[in-house]
Enzyme design. Sequence first.
Site, PDB file in Angstrom:
ATOM      1  N   ASP A  74      18.445  45.657  64.811  1.00 37.64           N
ATOM      2  CA  ASP A  74      18.207  46.752  65.768  1.00 37.64           C
ATOM      3  C   ASP A  74      16.933  47.537  65.429  1.00 37.64           C
ATOM      4  O   ASP A  74      16.422  48.270  66.265  1.00 37.64           O
ATOM      5  CB  ASP A  74      19.401  47.710  65.786  1.00 37.64           C
ATOM      6  N   ARG A 129      16.781  36.309  93.123  1.00 39.02           N
ATOM      7  CA  ARG A 129      17.915  37.095  92.623  1.00 39.02           C
ATOM      8  C   ARG A 129      17.467  38.212  91.690  1.00 39.02           C
ATOM      9  O   ARG A 129      16.344  38.202  91.181  1.00 39.02           O
ATOM     10  CB  ARG A 129      18.863  36.193  91.826  1.00 39.02           C
ATOM     11  N   GLU A 154      22.728  47.278  74.917  1.00 36.99           N
ATOM     12  CA  GLU A 154      24.190  47.445  75.004  1.00 36.99           C
ATOM     13  C   GLU A 154      24.650  48.899  74.918  1.00 36.99           C
ATOM     14  O   GLU A 154      25.716  49.241  75.426  1.00 36.99           O
ATOM     15  CB  GLU A 154      24.878  46.607  73.924  1.00 36.99           C
TER      16      GLU A 154
HETATM   17  O1  F6P Z   1      23.696  46.110  64.143  1.00 31.71           O
HETATM   18  C1  F6P Z   1      23.527  44.848  64.536  1.00 31.71           C
HETATM   19  C2  F6P Z   1      24.427  44.436  65.661  1.00 31.71           C
HETATM   20  O2  F6P Z   1      23.957  43.178  65.988  1.00 31.71           O
HETATM   21  C3  F6P Z   1      24.490  45.344  66.869  1.00 31.71           C
HETATM   22  O3  F6P Z   1      23.366  45.376  67.680  1.00 31.71           O
HETATM   23  C4  F6P Z   1      25.740  44.851  67.547  1.00 31.71           C
HETATM   24  O4  F6P Z   1      26.326  45.814  68.370  1.00 31.71           O
HETATM   25  C5  F6P Z   1      26.623  44.572  66.380  1.00 31.71           C
HETATM   26  O5  F6P Z   1      25.780  44.293  65.278  1.00 31.71           O
HETATM   27  C6  F6P Z   1      27.582  43.434  66.606  1.00 31.71           C
HETATM   28  O6  F6P Z   1      28.422  43.329  65.517  1.00 31.71           O
HETATM   29  P1  F6P Z   1      29.485  42.162  65.289  1.00 31.71           P
HETATM   30  O7  F6P Z   1      28.813  41.144  64.421  1.00 31.71           O
HETATM   31  O8  F6P Z   1      30.631  42.793  64.592  1.00 31.71           O
HETATM   32  O9  F6P Z   1      29.847  41.583  66.619  1.00 31.71           O
END
Ligand code: F6P
Length: 358
Positions: free
Chosen positions: A140, A175, A235
Site C-alpha cells: 500500500d 462499456r 478498496e
Molecule cells: O496491506 C496490504 C493488503 O494487501 C491490503 O491492501 C489489503 O486490504 C489486505 O492486505 C488484504 O489482506 P489479506 O491478505 O488478509 O486478505
Amino acid sequence: MKPRIGVLTSGGDCPGLNAVLRGVALAADKLNLEVLGFLDGFEGLLPPGNFILLDRRTTSGIMPRGGTIIGTTNRGHFTAKVGAGDKAVVATEVIAEAKRVLKEHRVEALIIVGGDGSMTTALQLQEGGINCIGVPKTIDNDLEATAMTFGFDSAVAAVTDALDRLHTTATSHKRVMVLEVMGRHAGWIALHGGIAGGAHLILIPEIPFDYDKITDAIKMRDTRGSIYSLVVVAEGSRPADGQAVMRPVETGEFRFGGIGSVVAAEIAVRTGKETRCTVLGHLQRGGAPTTLDRILGTRFGVKAVKMIHERQFGSMVSYQNYQVRQVPIADAINRLRLVPVDGEMVQTARDVEISFGD
Ligand code: F6P
C-alpha cells in the site's frame, strides 16, 4: 561457531520479500554471520523455534520468486494490530518465550520484515530485550517513515496491466469498466496504477466521492465521443455521504472489499451504460517482483545486516531522498502516509482529465 542472526517476514506478503532474504543471507555471509529464517512470521519464534538456514544455497535463485520462502502470517500470537490505530499488547509470556528460543539457538539479533502492525510488534520485542531491526514492507506504500517500500511497484504494474487489458474490451463493447484495487487507507496504488493505465476516474480513500460527479464525468466523455470509461476504485474509498464497504472473513474480522461492485451498480443505474466490475485482489500481491522491487528489496536486506553490525537496534530501514537510511522504529509506527489531496500527483491526474469523483 559463527555468530547467528535471525530474520522473519510478517503480515501480508508482497513481491520483493525474497530479494530481502537473499540480500540478508549474502551480506551476513560476508560478515561471517549465520542466518536463521524463522518460519511463518513471528510464530516461528514460539518454542521450540521453527526455522531454516538461509545461506548462499537456500537463497540461490529466489530473487524472481513472489511471496516469501519462509512463509508469513498476519495473525497469531504476536498480532499487535488489527486495523489502523487498533494497538494490542503482545503477551509478556509470549515475548519471554521468543526470547528464550532465540537465546537457545544463539540468535543475537532479529530482522523483522513487515508493515505497520509488525513494526508495532517489533518495538514490543525490542522493549522486551530482543535486539530488533525493522525492514518496512507494505504494497500500500502508506508508511510515513519511508518514501517507498518494495512490493508497491509490482502492485502498480499489476494494476497497469489489468487496465491495459480492460481498455481493449471496454472500447470494443463501449462499456464502463470498474477495477477495484488494494489500498485500505491510502490510494497510492489506485493513483499510480490509474495514471499509468490511462484511467478516466480514480476513487481513493483520501477524496470521498460523489455519485453525481462520477456520472457527470462519464457523460462528459460520452458527449466528447469517448463512449467507454475506465474507473479505478481503491478498496477503502467511500462516498462523501456514506461508508466504506467491508466484508467479514473467516476469522470473524472485517476486511475492506466490495466498493467496486457498489460503484459499478450505481454507475449502471445512473448512466444506463453497460458496466462491469473486476476485483484485482491478491493478484496485486503475487508473482515476480519488478526490477525496482528486486533492487529495493536487496538494498533493504543488505542495510538491515549492516545495522545489526553497527548495533543500531530498535531502528528500521528507511528510504529517503534516493538513499537507504534508518529511523527509530518508534518514529515509524502509527504514522500513515496518505495521498496529499492537493499534491502534484493528484493535480497531474486532474490535468490529464482524470476525475476523482469530487
Ligand atoms: O496491506 C496490504 C493488503 O494487501 C491490503 O491492501 C489489503 O486490504 C489486505 O492486505 C488484504 O489482506 P489479506 O491478505 O488478509 O486478505
